[in-house]
Design a protein around this motif. Structure first.
Motif, mmCIF file in Angstrom:
data_model
loop_
_atom_site.group_PDB
_atom_site.id
_atom_site.type_symbol
_atom_site.label_atom_id
_atom_site.label_comp_id
_atom_site.label_asym_id
_atom_site.label_seq_id
_atom_site.Cartn_x
_atom_site.Cartn_y
_atom_site.Cartn_z
ATOM 1 N N THR A 163 -6.560 0.823 -6.474
ATOM 2 C CA THR A 163 -6.609 -0.844 -5.908
ATOM 3 C C THR A 163 -6.753 -0.322 -4.345
ATOM 4 O O THR A 163 -7.253 -0.730 -3.631
ATOM 5 C CB THR A 163 -5.235 -1.381 -5.681
ATOM 6 N N ASN B 76 -4.624 5.641 -7.154
ATOM 7 C CA ASN B 76 -4.835 4.229 -7.764
ATOM 8 C C ASN B 76 -5.943 3.517 -7.104
ATOM 9 O O ASN B 76 -6.040 3.023 -5.683
ATOM 10 C CB ASN B 76 -3.941 3.598 -7.586
ATOM 11 N N ARG C 196 0.993 -1.143 -0.357
ATOM 12 C CA ARG C 196 0.102 0.339 0.350
ATOM 13 C C ARG C 196 0.870 1.147 -0.019
ATOM 14 O O ARG C 196 0.802 2.251 -1.211
ATOM 15 C CB ARG C 196 -1.406 0.422 1.331
#
Length: 63
Positions: free
Chosen positions: A59, A57, A34
């Motif tokens: 994600t 991002n 992360r």
């Protein structure tokens, strides 16, 4: 419009990033993954009444 790159220091130490570990579990990423995704991104800031942050991002997003 003239653009400018500004570098902002970020501290991921547990004492400062108290929500990082639980958040990393929620998005199913290791803490270091992360941090890598977050710190390698160049973000774009938009001012339309208030600030918007673009370039994140997906994600890293929570549902």
């Amino acid at each position: 419009m003239k653009s400018k790159i500004v570098k902002i220091s970020v501290c991921y130490d547990d004492g400062f990033a108290v929500g990082l570990e639980p958040y990393s579990e929620d998005v199913k990423l290791l803490k270091l993954e992360r941090i890598k995704l977050h710190s390698q991104t160049i973000y774009t800031v938009f001012l339309i009444g208030f600030l918007y942050l673009g370039g994140s991002n997906f994600t890293l997003f929570l549902d």
